[in-house]
Design a protein around this motif. Structure first.
Motif, PDB file in Angstrom:
ATOM      1  N   SER A 131      45.117  96.185 -22.644  1.00 14.26           N
ATOM      2  CA  SER A 131      46.033  97.273 -23.032  1.00 14.26           C
ATOM      3  C   SER A 131      45.653  98.605 -22.399  1.00 14.26           C
ATOM      4  N   GLY A 132      44.956  98.541 -21.286  1.00  9.84           N
ATOM      5  CA  GLY A 132      44.629  99.751 -20.542  1.00  9.84           C
ATOM      6  C   GLY A 132      43.504 100.579 -21.100  1.00  9.84           C
ATOM      7  N   THR A 133      42.915 100.161 -22.232  1.00 10.20           N
ATOM      8  CA  THR A 133      41.873 100.991 -22.847  1.00 10.20           C
ATOM      9  C   THR A 133      40.613 100.226 -23.242  1.00 10.20           C
ATOM     10  N   ILE A 134      40.738  98.969 -23.641  1.00 10.90           N
ATOM     11  CA  ILE A 134      39.596  98.212 -24.149  1.00 10.90           C
ATOM     12  C   ILE A 134      38.992  97.366 -23.029  1.00 10.90           C
ATOM     13  N   PRO A 135      37.718  97.562 -22.670  1.00  9.51           N
ATOM     14  CA  PRO A 135      37.102  96.739 -21.627  1.00  9.51           C
ATOM     15  C   PRO A 135      37.140  95.258 -21.996  1.00  9.51           C
TER      16      PRO A 135
ATOM     17  N   GLU B   4      35.258  92.963 -20.779  1.00  8.66           N
ATOM     18  CA  GLU B   4      33.871  92.532 -20.904  1.00  8.66           C
ATOM     19  C   GLU B   4      33.051  93.698 -21.416  1.00  8.66           C
ATOM     20  N   ILE B   5      32.257  93.438 -22.429  1.00  6.12           N
ATOM     21  CA  ILE B   5      31.493  94.494 -23.081  1.00  6.12           C
ATOM     22  C   ILE B   5      30.010  94.175 -22.988  1.00  6.12           C
ATOM     23  N   PRO B   6      29.148  95.154 -23.247  1.00  7.98           N
ATOM     24  CA  PRO B   6      27.709  94.923 -23.130  1.00  7.98           C
ATOM     25  C   PRO B   6      27.245  93.706 -23.924  1.00  7.98           C
ATOM     26  N   THR B   7      26.323  92.964 -23.326  1.00  9.34           N
ATOM     27  CA  THR B   7      25.788  91.762 -23.953  1.00  9.34           C
ATOM     28  C   THR B   7      25.194  92.081 -25.324  1.00  9.34           C
ATOM     29  N   GLY B   8      25.500  91.236 -26.305  1.00 11.18           N
ATOM     30  CA  GLY B   8      24.905  91.376 -27.630  1.00 11.18           C
ATOM     31  C   GLY B   8      25.780  92.047 -28.658  1.00 11.18           C
ATOM     32  N   THR B   9      27.031  92.388 -28.297  1.00 13.56           N
ATOM     33  CA  THR B   9      27.926  93.006 -29.273  1.00 13.56           C
ATOM     34  C   THR B   9      29.276  92.305 -29.220  1.00 13.56           C
ATOM     35  N   ASP B  10      30.208  92.748 -30.041  1.00 10.17           N
ATOM     36  CA  ASP B  10      31.562  92.199 -30.018  1.00 10.17           C
ATOM     37  C   ASP B  10      32.539  93.355 -29.832  1.00 10.17           C
ATOM     38  N   HIS B  11      33.794  93.035 -29.543  1.00  7.34           N
ATOM     39  CA  HIS B  11      34.759  94.073 -29.205  1.00  7.34           C
ATOM     40  C   HIS B  11      34.986  95.067 -30.352  1.00  7.34           C
ATOM     41  N   ILE B  12      35.087  94.574 -31.581  1.00  9.74           N
ATOM     42  CA  ILE B  12      35.357  95.465 -32.715  1.00  9.74           C
ATOM     43  C   ILE B  12      34.199  96.440 -32.921  1.00  9.74           C
ATOM     44  N   THR B  13      32.974  95.903 -32.928  1.00  8.20           N
ATOM     45  CA  THR B  13      31.798  96.754 -33.106  1.00  8.20           C
ATOM     46  C   THR B  13      31.669  97.742 -31.963  1.00  8.20           C
ATOM     47  N   TYR B  14      31.902  97.242 -30.743  1.00  6.16           N
ATOM     48  CA  TYR B  14      31.781  98.113 -29.572  1.00  6.16           C
ATOM     49  C   TYR B  14      32.776  99.269 -29.630  1.00  6.16           C
TER      50      TYR B  14
END
Length: 323
Positions: free
Chosen positions: A285-289, A291-301
Motif C-alpha cells: 500500500s505504498g507505506t508498509i515495507p 520485508e522488515i527487520p529480522t526478529g519482529t512482525d509487521h504489526i509490532t514494527y
C-alpha cells in the motif's frame, strides 16, 4: 603442514581478487606463518597443462593428501546433467569437484555462487548452476544434504559477493591449525563468528534507523537518513560483520551511503533483479515495507515505527555534517 587446493567454477574471480587483498592474516601469511601448502590456485599456481593436471589427478586418486579444498563459483551441471558447459583439464569441472570433495579433510565454499548459486542461479538458470551444498535456501545442492568431508564436516560456507578477505583467511587458518571442529556454524553452515550479527551492527546510520528517518534522494545517505525505508537497504536483515570488520579497514557500503544488497544471504540477488526492485524498498500500500527487520512482525514494527517518528529529535532530521 596443511595442504590446500583451490578451484574456480562458474565465477567472476571476484572472491580470488578479494582474498588477495587480505590483511589479517594476508595470503602470504597463510604460507609463511601458518604453513599452508598451496598445491594449486587458478591465479597463483605456476603449473600449467599436463603439470597442473598431474597435481589434480594425484589429489583425486588420494596419492597426494588434501586437507582443505576451496571452491569458488557455481557448479555448472548443464547441459542435461553432463557438466560440459564448464570443461576444465579435459573433464567437466563438476567431476573434478566431486572427486576433490571426497578426498578433502574440509571443504570450503567461497562466495555466494559456491555457497548457494548466487547470481548465476537466478531464474531461469539456463546452465543449471548450483552451490556445493545449497541451491538458494534449499539444502542439498551439488553434494547432497548428507555430505560430510573426511573430517566429518559439512561444507563450510563463507558467502558474500565477494566475501571479505579476512573472513576467508581467518577461517582457513582455523581449519589448517586443526580447529575446524571448533568453528560453530549457523543453520546455513556459515561461521557464526562472522555471520551471527547483522550488517546493521556498527552502521553509522543506525541512529536514523532508530528514529525512522530516511533520505529523500539517493546520495543523501552519506550525510543523513537510513537507507532501509526508501532505498532497499537490507542491513537490518542480513547476517554479516561488514560494519564490524571494515573493508580495506576503512569503510563499508552503508558507511559510504550505499544500500546493503544482502549478498551474504541465499536469496541474493533479491527479487531476481526485476525492474523496480533494485535500490528500492518494496512496500505494501505504498507505506508498509514488505520485508522488515529480522526478529519482529509487521504489526509490532509499524507500531514501533510510528512511535519512533513522533519521538524523533530535531537532530535526527538534519544533515549530520556542516560544510
Amino acid at each position: 603442514m596443511a595442504s590446500l587446493l583451490w578451484f574456480q567454477g562458474g565465477a567472476c574471480s571476484g572472491n580470488t581478487m578479494s582474498f588477495l587483498n587480505a590483511e589479517e592474516p594476508s595470503a602470504c601469511d597463510l604460507v609463511t606463518d601458518f604453513g599452508i601448502n598451496v598445491l594449486w590456485h587458478p591465479s597463483l599456481g605456476l603449473e600449467m597443462g599436463d603439470n597442473a593436471k598431474r597435481i589434480f589427478n594425484d589429489v583425486a586418486s588420494g596419492k597426494t593428501p588434501l586437507d582443505i579444498f576451496v571452491f569458488e563459483g557455481t557448479v555448472i551441471q548443464g547441459p542435461n546433467g553432463s557438466g560440459r558447459f564448464n570443461m576444465f583439464a579435459d573433464r567437466p569441472m563438476k567431476d573434478w569437484v566431486k572427486e576433490m570433495c571426497a578426498q578433502a579433510g574440509a571443504v570450503v565454499a567461497l562466495g555466494d555462487c559456491a555457497c548457494w548459486g548466487g547470481i548465476p542461479a537466478t531464474e531461469p538458470n539456463p546452465v543449471d548452476n548450483v552451490g556445493l551444498q545449497y541451491l538458494k535456501r534449499r539444502h542439498g545442492g551439488f553434494l547432497g544434504a548428507d555430505f560430510r568431508s573426511k573430517w566429518g564436516l559439512p561444507v563450510i560456507n563463507i558467502p558474500g559477493c565477494p566475501a571479505h578477505p579476512d573472513w576467508v583467511t581467518q577461517i582457513l587458518v582455523a581449519v589448517a591449525s586443526g580447529r575446524a571442529g571448533d568453528i560453530a556454524l549457523d543453520d546455513l553452515q556459515r561461521p557464526q563468528t562472522f555471520f551471527k550479527s547483522f550488517t546493521q551492527t556498527g552502521c553509522t546510520r543506525v541512529q536514523f534507523f532508530e528514529y525512522k528517518q530516511s533520505p529523500t534522494e539517493f546520495g543523501q545517505g552519506t550525510r543523513t537518513g537510513c537507507l532501509f525505508y526508501e532505498f532497499g537497504c537490507r542491513g537490518p536483515m542480513t547476517h554479516s560483520p561488514c560494519n564490524r570488520i571494515l573493508w580495506n579497514r576503512q569503510s563499508s557500503k552503508t558507511r559510504a551511503g550505499m544500500p546493503c544488497t544482502g549478498c551474504t544471504e541465499p536469496e541474493f540477488p533479491f527479487h531476481d533483479l526485476k525492474p523496480g526492485t533494485v535500490f528500492k524498498t518494496q512496500k505494501i500500500s505504498g507505506t508498509i515495507p514488505k520485508e522488515i527487520p529480522t526478529g519482529t512482525d509487521h504489526i509490532t514494527y509499524m507500531a514501533h515505527a510510528a512511535a519512533a517518528r513522533i519521538a524523533a529529535p530535531r537532530w535526527s532530521k538534519e544533515d549530520m555534517f556542516v560544510v
